[in-house]
Design a protein around this motif. Sequence first.
Motif, PDB file in Angstrom:
ATOM      1  N   LEU A   1     -32.292  22.171  -9.689  1.00 45.64           N
ATOM      2  CA  LEU A   1     -31.652  21.182 -10.798  1.00 45.64           C
ATOM      3  C   LEU A   1     -30.804  22.329 -11.627  1.00 45.64           C
ATOM      4  O   LEU A   1     -29.640  21.691 -12.296  1.00 45.64           O
ATOM      5  CB  LEU A   1     -32.900  20.948 -12.009  1.00 45.64           C
ATOM      6  CG  LEU A   1     -33.618  19.681 -11.270  1.00 45.64           C
ATOM      7  CD1 LEU A   1     -34.927  19.580 -12.269  1.00 45.64           C
ATOM      8  CD2 LEU A   1     -32.704  18.452 -11.336  1.00 45.64           C
ATOM      9  N   THR A   2     -31.146  23.477 -11.965  1.00 41.23           N
ATOM     10  CA  THR A   2     -30.153  24.618 -12.784  1.00 41.23           C
ATOM     11  C   THR A   2     -28.763  24.580 -11.929  1.00 41.23           C
ATOM     12  O   THR A   2     -27.817  24.738 -12.510  1.00 41.23           O
ATOM     13  CB  THR A   2     -30.836  25.726 -12.741  1.00 41.23           C
ATOM     14  OG1 THR A   2     -31.998  25.791 -13.481  1.00 41.23           O
ATOM     15  CG2 THR A   2     -29.625  26.835 -13.386  1.00 41.23           C
ATOM     16  N   ARG A   3     -28.816  24.570 -10.491  1.00 40.49           N
ATOM     17  CA  ARG A   3     -27.690  24.788  -9.697  1.00 40.49           C
ATOM     18  C   ARG A   3     -26.682  23.428 -10.003  1.00 40.49           C
ATOM     19  O   ARG A   3     -25.355  23.443 -10.127  1.00 40.49           O
ATOM     20  CB  ARG A   3     -27.839  25.248  -8.443  1.00 40.49           C
ATOM     21  CG  ARG A   3     -28.487  26.192  -7.979  1.00 40.49           C
ATOM     22  CD  ARG A   3     -27.909  27.380  -7.507  1.00 40.49           C
ATOM     23  NE  ARG A   3     -26.983  27.343  -6.427  1.00 40.49           N
ATOM     24  CZ  ARG A   3     -27.307  27.543  -5.012  1.00 40.49           C
ATOM     25  NH1 ARG A   3     -28.203  28.386  -4.752  1.00 40.49           N
ATOM     26  NH2 ARG A   3     -26.088  27.560  -4.384  1.00 40.49           N
ATOM     27  N   LEU A   4     -27.419  22.231  -9.687  1.00 39.55           N
ATOM     28  CA  LEU A   4     -26.671  20.891  -9.721  1.00 39.55           C
ATOM     29  C   LEU A   4     -26.056  21.060 -11.198  1.00 39.55           C
ATOM     30  O   LEU A   4     -25.111  20.559 -11.359  1.00 39.55           O
ATOM     31  CB  LEU A   4     -27.780  19.836  -9.889  1.00 39.55           C
ATOM     32  CG  LEU A   4     -28.393  19.631  -8.560  1.00 39.55           C
ATOM     33  CD1 LEU A   4     -29.512  18.582  -8.440  1.00 39.55           C
ATOM     34  CD2 LEU A   4     -27.323  18.848  -7.624  1.00 39.55           C
ATOM     35  N   SER A   5     -26.750  21.154 -12.301  1.00 41.88           N
ATOM     36  CA  SER A   5     -26.244  21.191 -13.582  1.00 41.88           C
ATOM     37  C   SER A   5     -25.019  22.234 -13.770  1.00 41.88           C
ATOM     38  O   SER A   5     -23.918  21.830 -14.272  1.00 41.88           O
ATOM     39  CB  SER A   5     -27.079  21.815 -14.706  1.00 41.88           C
ATOM     40  OG  SER A   5     -26.742  21.459 -15.979  1.00 41.88           O
ATOM     41  N   ALA A   6     -25.039  23.542 -13.342  1.00 41.23           N
ATOM     42  CA  ALA A   6     -24.006  24.323 -13.341  1.00 41.23           C
ATOM     43  C   ALA A   6     -22.509  23.837 -12.372  1.00 41.23           C
ATOM     44  O   ALA A   6     -21.676  24.266 -12.898  1.00 41.23           O
ATOM     45  CB  ALA A   6     -24.546  25.744 -12.482  1.00 41.23           C
ATOM     46  N   GLU A   7     -23.142  23.008 -11.579  1.00 40.56           N
ATOM     47  CA  GLU A   7     -21.779  22.421 -11.068  1.00 40.56           C
ATOM     48  C   GLU A   7     -21.437  21.151 -11.322  1.00 40.56           C
ATOM     49  O   GLU A   7     -20.364  20.603 -10.696  1.00 40.56           O
ATOM     50  CB  GLU A   7     -22.026  22.410  -9.323  1.00 40.56           C
ATOM     51  CG  GLU A   7     -22.243  23.813  -8.783  1.00 40.56           C
ATOM     52  CD  GLU A   7     -22.287  23.807  -7.202  1.00 40.56           C
ATOM     53  OE1 GLU A   7     -21.673  22.873  -6.633  1.00 40.56           O
ATOM     54  OE2 GLU A   7     -22.802  24.754  -6.548  1.00 40.56           O
TER      55      GLU A   7
END
Length: 465
Positions: free
Chosen positions: A40-46
């Motif tokens: 989820l953190t990577r999704l948000s970051a992208e």
Amino acid sequence: MTPKPASARPRPRPRPAPGPRVGFVSLGCPKALVDSEQILTRLSAEGYAIAPTYDGADLVVVNTCGFIDAAVDESLSAIGEALAENGRVIVTGCLGAKQGGAFVRAAHPKVLAVTGPHAASEVMAAVREHLPRPHDPFVDLLPPPNSKIGIKLTPKHYAYLKISEGCNHRCTFCIIPSLRGDLVSRPIGEVMIEAENLLKAGVREILVVSQDTSAYGVDVRYRTGFWRGRPLKTRMTELSAALATLAAEYGAWVRLHYVYPYPHVDETIALMASDGGPGLLPYLDVPFQHASPRILKLMKRPANVENNLQRIRAWRAACPELTIRSTFIVGFPGETEAEFEALLEFLSEAELDRVGCFAYSPVDGAAANALPDPVPDALREERRARFMSTQEAISTRRLKRRIGATLRVLVDSHDGARALARSAADAPEIDGTVAVADGAALAVGEFARVRITGASAHDLSGVRA
């Protein structure tokens, strides 16, 4: 003043278009929850938005569990529901690793992609392939919000800290090594930086998780790392000491889970705080699994039961406030009535504080399924009920001894005028609670002193001290 020509005036920055929206379903244990948080953190970051509903999502990621048959069924059902409600589904997690993804695809051939556990990079590659996000020059170079701790699926006041991945044990009832691989310890400096960032962000309790916390560092031969410019060995004892010191600086708790009863655990007992902390809590989650030497050997578990009892006595002598949680399996193939009775005797003698029990589940791929003399389903369930009845009486007796004591608790939520909190003896979601009758004014995430006035089989009640 002469106004500027329109062409020279600053233009308002265009509002970025809403990014593609990804739904997320997270199943399984706290270790899988940490994997979900990382994705989820990577999704948000992208730049991907997280959708709270199926119909609001352009694609859904399902993080699965495959530990026991019930978890497999739940995971397959969740995948099916996501396909029915949305139609575009990426599967990750332990069940995704089964048969290299073929097991999931056989049940649900329409899924877009399948990955195993601890596979954030592979999930992101699949998301980008099936749901490309248009380049946005206004946001692509900005760091994500809360980038030091990432997105958390737990309440703000507690968080799981995963210190390793995989397991070197080959327990015959378990398929985790085939799903998550052998032990891989995280660098100790990296673990400590994450812990400090969590505490700086307001986390009041860190729950240390792994497949085998006691084995931390074995794979790297306890290599020396660094934190705050000081050398620090990659080992459970040194990690526990560093986390205890750090938590004390922030007035917070640290709780250890999945601790095997190795001799060096004795060193950790000496580090535990008293009177509800702050620091390392007097709490150990130790999966003993059984008490029959023969059954333990069949499970490929440590088989010296008398040593376990001696160790429990020694731990409690060194730390009288210690809470011991454990899990057991009944109805293992070949388990006789006499061996089950020996388990009940061990339970009565050990007087463990918190206990969970599973009726043996013949998980596909587990070596124990080939053992002779399987215990019938009805008998497995009957033994589990007898086991839990025995433990309930033990728990009731131990909790009643708390009446009249004053405990430090951490508030989790409210139920009308009551605050629902936990003591040092209570991990979230798996242990009991402390209901504070006059706790309406206590904030979630706040520590408080509570005088215990009542006890049941699993929970306590009291008033503010």
